[in-house]
Design an enzyme around this catalytic site. Structure first.
Site, short mmCIF file in Angstrom:
data_model
loop_
_atom_site.label_atom_id
_atom_site.label_comp_id
_atom_site.label_asym_id
_atom_site.label_seq_id
_atom_site.Cartn_x
_atom_site.Cartn_y
_atom_site.Cartn_z
CG HIS A 1 -1.97 -0.94 0.78
ND1 HIS A 1 -1.88 -2.32 1.28
CD2 HIS A 1 -2.97 -0.60 0.73
CE1 HIS A 1 -2.96 -3.04 1.16
NE2 HIS A 1 -3.93 -2.00 0.74
N GLY A 2 2.31 0.54 0.55
CA GLY A 2 2.81 2.61 0.13
C GLY A 2 4.48 2.17 1.11
#
Lengths: 399, 462
Positions: B326-327
């Site tokens: 997700h990051g």
């Protein structure tokens, strides 16, 4: 029976999302298209947006238009979606055949100076007879041409293009530079070329190009929807997402005053001077035998920050951009007048009476501010003698 | 270009659609789809088209290699080289600065005075999605699940298919291979209404629900230190529905667009908030991602075939990677680890858990998910800590602006998320009154889009 079944099937196929939604999109598109043929004046709160729409290349506004609004209000109240802080006023805004804010008769009169710059020159928030050019003209008994535009950055080619259509008594450009406007840089070759191209276009083509650009880029439906959004995002039904664009401050006398957030930020950071533009402007104008006189106008925040409750502290090296620019321009032998000390003193004097030089709900100076600025230019610099009567270059003096 | 933008609705979609159905034959349609995909992508940053083309070419060549060579050594090379290349690109753009920042923290501990420079990187939008598209293609080709295509344009059309390009679903080649094969025989009208139905529902989910919630909670969360306990719970609850309707809305629009062009994209959300335990939730949430990690990470690690400890390890590794996907942020790692922990605990107490009444299972699952989202939404550990602390210790405070609108929207969102059938469970055959209602709501969405800049989707940043 067969016909009835066929009709039934037809009705059913019409009431399908695959048919209805594309139709809806088409209808909405047509409504948008249709509204673009209509005037947007009823959807605007001031002349600026209404008259920018069909602006031909090289002009500031749509030529030969008159806009009137009895309930105009400030750009910051609109930007921050703060209807409670609006200051309603009447506005009459007239443009000449060249697309600048002047009475049409100006084109038949002798012009003593061309006033160039941004919305402070145009006169945002004031009526035709209250703009700086009108005030200066009235004070000095001569005609000062208002060549202000939204671009702010003055390109000599555009000035020359205007000048060619005027009867000039004196080749002088008064360049108003407002603190808070972007630090100007010399235009690119492409921009100069575009200015020259616009100047050479036949009038009919320029007007048609302006209308086409307005038709393609301005959507009244978009304005309508934007207004509806602002009514919902009002800070009670939904949070006001526009409020962050402005700073709502309180003056020592308790009056609320709005400032543009970006201008407040700009004031509190150190901005480097970019003198290349000014050198280039002076030299380029000189080639066409124009003299340049620069007037530096303080931003509203600079004038009223000392009178704010809970004001932000000023760090060393910030908040002195106009002073540094003034010194640099003097060093370059460019005649310059910095209105900051004068307007600051006047602001303090009028504040005691609860009166202001800038609109409370607008970035710009009001009728009083404009009149005082004109008087300052008139008083501190012998413009009348040099501009309206003699042919000597103007020499700036310290106010 | 966003699906919920006027440029997409009035220019890109009609042109792409009309030209696509005007063309006949496979090749012209492949070419058109590939071109439209690149045009769609170039609206964000045309320079990154080269990156996507590079990734496509490498994967295509790997597929050709796998077709040609049967020797295990060469075949392994055909997998390792492109997958490493894809992951290197993803790693460089997405995790490069994260790694540098962490190294700069570690180097002084090792006695080094060196400081590595932070790179001026822009994350190419959708790179996490199209990289995974190509990885699934290569690995499935290697495993013999699919036969790699010899047609480069067809493969380019698959990777750049605009409906799934920037935020998924992560559609595997095998899932739409048949549709690609039948592209010349696709019937324009057969799925048109279903396609529009998905698209309209997705638009309503995004514009009317997710964006309304965001309009209230985003300003409130920006000043999280001033939140009251009630407001903090409302914000986290709001975010739970926002992120669901935002991404499920996007996925529904993608599926709808797929139908309009003759592709059946797989389901990406299967009513996750109806889940009765955390494993069930992950089977229903962002299905294409969770199944990717299940098939390409969890199973190769051994899945649940080993001891309890090994299974726990595999679950934790997989979920930490899901979080990291997700990051580039330690918060996402913590979010992933928290999910891993929940999955491990669930495996241990499954028997007892299942004895609870179903409403209790659902409520507890949703509650645990909410706590994870408080971490997921935070901009840093300080915010995550403050938010959780405010949620669990009493803080009085001023009412949130727009709280009434939020509560009404949350009630509607909860009704739809917890009790209503999802878009894959409905038949998409609407009575005229339903069609009229959808048309009115879609008209409102359009009017909204005219006045406000379209809000980007949350998952675009991943």
């Amino acid at each position: 029976m067969g016909t009835s079944t066929g009709t039934e099937q037809g009705r059913r196929s019409v009431w399908q999302l695959g048919f209805v939604i594309p139709c809806l999109l088409a209808v909405m598109g047509l409504v948008d298209l249709g509204l673009r043929f209509m005037s947007i004046d009823p959807l605007t709160f001031r002349a600026w947006e209404a008259l920018l729409r069909n602006r031909p290349p090289g002009a500031a506004f749509e030529p030969n238009r008159q806009y009137e609004n009895a309930r105009s209000y400030g750009d910051l109240a609109a930007l921050g979606n703060l209807p409670a802080l609006r200051q309603y006023r009447a506005e009459r805004f007239t443009t000449d055949a060249l697309g600048f804010r002047n009475p049409p008769r100006v084109l038949n009169e002798e012009v003593s100076a061309i006033l160039a710059g941004d919305s402070f020159v145009v006169g945002s928030g004031v009526s035709d007879d209250e703009t700086l050019s009108s005030r200066l003209g009235a004070l000095m008994g001569c005609v000062v041409y208002n060549a202000g535009s939204d671009a702010g950055r003055v390109i000599p080619d555009e000035i020359l293009s205007v000048a060619r259509r005027l009867t000039l008594r004196r080749r002088l450009v008064i360049r108003l530079y407002t603190d808070g406007a972007a630090v100007p840089v010399p235009p690119t070759h492409g921009e100069i070329l575009a200015a020259r191209l616009a100047a050479r276009m036949p009038e009919a083509v320029r007007v048609a190009a302006g209308r086409l650009r307005g038709f393609l880029t301005v959507s009244p439906l978009q304005s309508l929807s934007g207004r509806a959004w602002k009514a919902v995002d009002n800070g009670s039904m939904l949070p006001n997402k526009y409020a962050a664009s402005v700073v709502k401050a309180t003056l020592v006398n308790g009056d609320p005053m709005l400032f543009q957030a970006t201008q407040v930020d700009n004031f509190h950071r150190r901005r480097e001077l970019s003198l290349g533009y000014w050198r280039w402007l002076r030299d380029d104008l000189k080639k066409s035998h124009f003299d340049l006189f620069v007037v530096l106008v303080p931003g509203k925040y600079e004038i009223y920050r000392p009178f704010l409750v809970n004001r932000q502290p000023l760090h060393p090296g910030t908040g002195d951009y106009l002073d540094r620019l003034e010194r640099a321009l003097r060093a370059m032998d460019i005649p310059v007048l910095n209105l900051t000390p004068f307007l600051s003193a006047q602001a303090a004097r009028f504040l005691e009476r609860g009166e202001y030089l800038y609109w409370l709900d607008d970035n710009h100076w009001n009728v009083r501010g404009t009149a005082l600025a004109a008087a300052a230019i008139r008083e501190h610099w012998p413009l009348a003698e040099t501009v309206c009567t003699t042919t000597h270059s103007p020499a700036a003096q310290t106010p | 270009m966003l699906f919920n933008s006027l440029a997409f609705l009035y220019a890109f979609l009609p042109i792409t659609y009309l030209v696509f159905w005007r063309l006949t034959g496979k090749m012209p349609r492949y070419v058109w789809l590939a071109i439209s995909g690149y045009v769609f992508y170039s609206f964000w940053n045309y320079k990154f088209c080269a990156l996507m083309l590079f990734s496509t070419t490498v994967s295509y060549l790997a597929g050709r290699g796998l077709l040609r060579w049967q020797e295990p050594g060469r075949r392994r090379l055909c997998v390792i080289v492109p997958v490493v290349m894809d992951l290197a690109l993803l790693g460089f753009f997405k995790y490069g600065n994260f790694a540098v920042a962490n190294l700069n923290e570690i180097l002084p501990w090792l006695g080094s005075r060196a400081t590595l420079p932070i790179l001026n990187l822009v994350l190419p939008i959708g790179i996490s999605f199209y990289t995974f598209h190509t990885i699934t293609y290569i690995i499935d080709s290697y495993r013999g699940v699919i036969t790699p295509t010899r047609n480069f344009v067809k493969f380019a059309a698959y990777v750049s298919l605009f409906s799934q390009l920037v935020a998924g679903p992560i559609v595997r080649f095998r899932q739409i291979e048949q549709d690609f094969e039948r592209i010349d025989r696709a019937d324009r009208t057969s799925d048109l209404h279903t396609g529009w139905s998905f698209f309209v529902i997705g638009m309503l989910e995004k514009v009317l629900i997710a964006d309304t919630i965001a309009a209230v909670i985003d300003p409130a969360l920006a000043r999280y230190a001033e939140l009251s306990t009630v407001s903090a719970w409302l914000c986290v609850l709001g975010f739970a529905y926002q992120v669901y309707f935002d991404f499920a809305g996007y996925s529904d629009m993608a599926v709808g667009l797929g139908y309009m062009f003759g592709f059946r994209l797989p389901q990406n959300f299967d009513s996750p908030y109806k889940a009765t335990n955390i494993a069930d939730l992950w089977r229903r949430w962002h299905i294409s991602l969770s199944s990717f990690f299940r098939d390409y990470v969890y199973f190769p690690l051994g899945g649940s075939r080993g001891s309890r400890l090994l299974t726990a390890r595999n679950l934790m590794i997989t979920m930490v990677l899901v979080g990291l996907w997700h990051g580039a942020n330690w918060l996402y790692v913590v979010f992933g680890a928290y999910q891993g922990l929940l999955l491990i605990v669930h495996r241990l107490i499954r028997a007892r858990w299942e004895r609870l009444p179903q409403w209790a299972q659902r409520s507890a699952t949703f509650g645990l998910w909410l706590l994870g989202l408080a971490i997921f939404r935070a901009s840093g550990f300080r915010m995550a800590g403050a938010l959780l602390e405010t949620m669990f210790t009493w803080h009085a405070g001023a009412a949130m602006v727009g709280a009434s609108a939020l509560v009404v929207t949350l009630a509607l969102a909860a009704l739809l998320a917890h009790w209503a059938p999802n878009t894959f469970e409905i038949r998409h055959r609407w009575s005229p009154s339903w069609v009229a209602s959808f048309a009115v709501l879609f008209g409102i969405c359009l009017f909204v889009l005219y006045g406000a800049r379209p809000a980007p989707y949350i998952y675009f940043q991943f």
